[in-house]
Design an enzyme around this catalytic site. Structure first.
Site, PDB file in Angstrom:
ATOM      1  N   HIS A 168       2.436   3.136  -9.065  1.00  0.00           N
ATOM      2  CA  HIS A 168       2.295   1.689  -9.299  1.00  0.00           C
ATOM      3  C   HIS A 168       3.508   1.164 -10.070  1.00  0.00           C
ATOM      4  O   HIS A 168       4.028   0.090  -9.767  1.00  0.00           O
ATOM      5  CB  HIS A 168       1.008   1.387 -10.070  1.00  0.00           C
ATOM      6  CG  HIS A 168      -0.247   1.805  -9.352  1.00  0.00           C
ATOM      7  ND1 HIS A 168      -0.456   1.544  -8.015  1.00  0.00           N
ATOM      8  CD2 HIS A 168      -1.348   2.480  -9.776  1.00  0.00           C
ATOM      9  CE1 HIS A 168      -1.646   2.032  -7.658  1.00  0.00           C
ATOM     10  NE2 HIS A 168      -2.195   2.613  -8.694  1.00  0.00           N
ATOM     11  N   ASP A 216       0.830  -1.211   0.000  1.00  0.00           N
ATOM     12  CA  ASP A 216       0.000   0.000   0.000  1.00  0.00           C
ATOM     13  C   ASP A 216       0.867   1.264   0.000  1.00  0.00           C
ATOM     14  O   ASP A 216       1.963   1.274   0.565  1.00  0.00           O
ATOM     15  CB  ASP A 216      -0.926  -0.025   1.236  1.00  0.00           C
ATOM     16  CG  ASP A 216      -2.109   0.909   1.069  1.00  0.00           C
ATOM     17  OD1 ASP A 216      -2.378   1.356  -0.061  1.00  0.00           O
ATOM     18  OD2 ASP A 216      -2.774   1.195   2.084  1.00  0.00           O
ATOM     19  N   LEU A 245      10.973 -20.449  -4.310  1.00  0.00           N
ATOM     20  CA  LEU A 245       9.984 -19.588  -3.652  1.00  0.00           C
ATOM     21  C   LEU A 245       8.644 -19.691  -4.370  1.00  0.00           C
ATOM     22  O   LEU A 245       8.585 -19.654  -5.598  1.00  0.00           O
ATOM     23  CB  LEU A 245      10.472 -18.124  -3.714  1.00  0.00           C
ATOM     24  CG  LEU A 245       9.486 -17.050  -3.251  1.00  0.00           C
ATOM     25  CD1 LEU A 245       9.285 -17.108  -1.736  1.00  0.00           C
ATOM     26  CD2 LEU A 245       9.971 -15.650  -3.647  1.00  0.00           C
TER      27      LEU A 245
HETATM   28  C1  IPE Z   1      -5.620  -2.754  -0.325  1.00  0.00           C
HETATM   29  O1  IPE Z   1      -5.236  -1.433  -0.457  1.00  0.00           O
HETATM   30  C2  IPE Z   1      -5.502  -3.455  -1.635  1.00  0.00           C
HETATM   31  C3  IPE Z   1      -4.157  -3.631  -2.156  1.00  0.00           C
HETATM   32  C4  IPE Z   1      -3.049  -3.238  -1.604  1.00  0.00           C
HETATM   33  C5  IPE Z   1      -4.077  -4.321  -3.409  1.00  0.00           C
HETATM   34  P1  IPE Z   1      -6.303  -0.252  -0.677  1.00  0.00           P
HETATM   35  O2  IPE Z   1      -5.521   0.999  -0.705  1.00  0.00           O
HETATM   36  O3  IPE Z   1      -7.149  -0.562  -1.847  1.00  0.00           O
HETATM   37  O4  IPE Z   1      -7.203  -0.370   0.634  1.00  0.00           O
HETATM   38  P2  IPE Z   1      -7.994   0.734   1.459  1.00  0.00           P
HETATM   39  O5  IPE Z   1      -8.952   1.364   0.498  1.00  0.00           O
HETATM   40  O6  IPE Z   1      -7.013   1.720   1.974  1.00  0.00           O
HETATM   41  O7  IPE Z   1      -8.668  -0.030   2.555  1.00  0.00           O
HETATM   42  C1  IPE Z   2      -1.590   0.138  -3.404  1.00  0.00           C
HETATM   43  O1  IPE Z   2      -1.350   1.493  -3.421  1.00  0.00           O
HETATM   44  C2  IPE Z   2      -1.735  -0.462  -4.783  1.00  0.00           C
HETATM   45  C3  IPE Z   2      -3.094  -0.901  -5.114  1.00  0.00           C
HETATM   46  C4  IPE Z   2      -4.131  -0.862  -4.323  1.00  0.00           C
HETATM   47  C5  IPE Z   2      -3.296  -1.398  -6.460  1.00  0.00           C
HETATM   48  P1  IPE Z   2      -2.554   2.537  -3.468  1.00  0.00           P
HETATM   49  O2  IPE Z   2      -2.905   2.792  -4.888  1.00  0.00           O
HETATM   50  O3  IPE Z   2      -3.675   2.084  -2.606  1.00  0.00           O
HETATM   51  O4  IPE Z   2      -1.858   3.810  -2.856  1.00  0.00           O
HETATM   52  P2  IPE Z   2      -2.483   4.841  -1.810  1.00  0.00           P
HETATM   53  O5  IPE Z   2      -3.017   4.050  -0.655  1.00  0.00           O
HETATM   54  O6  IPE Z   2      -3.566   5.581  -2.517  1.00  0.00           O
HETATM   55  O7  IPE Z   2      -1.340   5.715  -1.434  1.00  0.00           O
HETATM   56 MG    MG Z   3      -4.107   2.359  -0.663  1.00  0.00          MG
END
Ligand code: IPE
Ligand code: IPE
Ligand code: MG
Length: 236
Positions: A33, A16, A127
């Site tokens: 990403h 995240d 792995l």
């Molecule tokens: C969880 O992260 C999903 C992934 C890392 C793939 P999100 O950023 O989507 O989750 P919330 O919205 O903060 O709960």
């Molecule tokens: C996690 O990073 C990746 C996915 C959920 C695909 P985010 O896109 O949720 O990044 P933040 O949380 O908005 O910073």
């Molecule tokens: Mg996120």
């Protein structure tokens, strides 16, 4: 019996913070990403080097379909290019890839790429890399309940014979041991529908680091924190 830990067999990571990483730099979210793929490379290498046997990465939740179309499209393109670019290196590292989650909403092209990475890395013995894509733990459990109910309805199974082990066997993760350690980067402290059943006795670690900044050393530090924990399983 309490257990002091050494190395976790299975580490699961909620990757995240990509969007925040990009925003801090005045970039578009998709650039976060793209940068996050570098962290995936580093962590796969670190997991293989340290002897972790299973690494699960939460890459796309079912709820993530609700993001703006451009971001979802950028992620799909990234998944496809990752298969093309990363597969040779994964094969040479002895990494076996498995995808968990629903495949129903992905395009034929994305599904073809996901099948390709699973097939081409099938011989990996160092792995197990599990990618959670269009994954929702509640959907996974609901599907398992439906499948078990079907067996009861046709008389194949008696309700009293339903066991925890049987439920585990109906999940996408049937062949995978439960995670010992769940890491979520970016300082958020929630599961966001990830491995709810499987993580019932996992240790949790929530570093502040945004995913694109997560390094091999950060991964090793997480393993050290894990090693210092005492897992009690409800017993003194
Ligand atoms: C969880 O992260 C999903 C992934 C890392 C793939 P999100 O950023 O989507 O989750 P919330 O919205 O903060 O709960
Ligand atoms: C996690 O990073 C990746 C996915 C959920 C695909 P985010 O896109 O949720 O990044 P933040 O949380 O908005 O910073
Ligand atoms: Mg996120």
């Amino acid at each position: 019996m309490s257990t002091k830990n050494s190395l976790p067999t299975h580490v699961a990571i909620i990757m995240d913070g990509n969007g925040r990483w990009a925003k801090l730099r005045g970039k578009e979210r998709y650039e976060g990403h793209i940068q996050g793929v570098e962290s995936v490379r580093r962590v796969v290498r670190a997991a293989a080097d340290t002897g972790v046997k299973y690494l699960t990465l939460y890459a796309f939740s079912t709820e993530n379909w609700g993001r703006p179309a451009e971001e979802v499209e950028a992620l799909m393109t990234l998944f496809c290019s990752c298969v093309i670019n990363e597969t040779p290196e994964l094969i040479s590292q002895g990494v076996k890839v498995n995808i968990i989650g629903s495949r129903a909403r992905f395009s034929d092209e994305v599904n073809a790429r996901l099948n390709e990475i699973e097939e081409r890395t099938a011989g990996g013995q160092v792995l197990n890399l599990i990618l959670a894509l269009d994954y929702s733990s509640r959907s996974e459990i609901t599907k398992a309940v439906r499948d078990i109910a079907g067996k009861v309805a046709c008389g194949e199974l008696k309700p009293e014979d339903i066991s925890e082990q049987m439920i585990s066997q109906e999940l996408y993760t049937a062949a995978i041991p439960d995670p010992d350690l769940v890491i979520r980067t970016s300082g958020e402290c929630r599961l966001s529908n990830f491995l709810l059943w499987q993580a019932s006795y996992a240790e949790f670690y929530f570093p502040q680091t945004l995913w694109p900044d997560f390094t091999e050393d950060d991964f090793r530090e997480a393993l050290e924190v894990y090693a210092s924990r005492e897992r009690r399983y409800g017993i003194v």
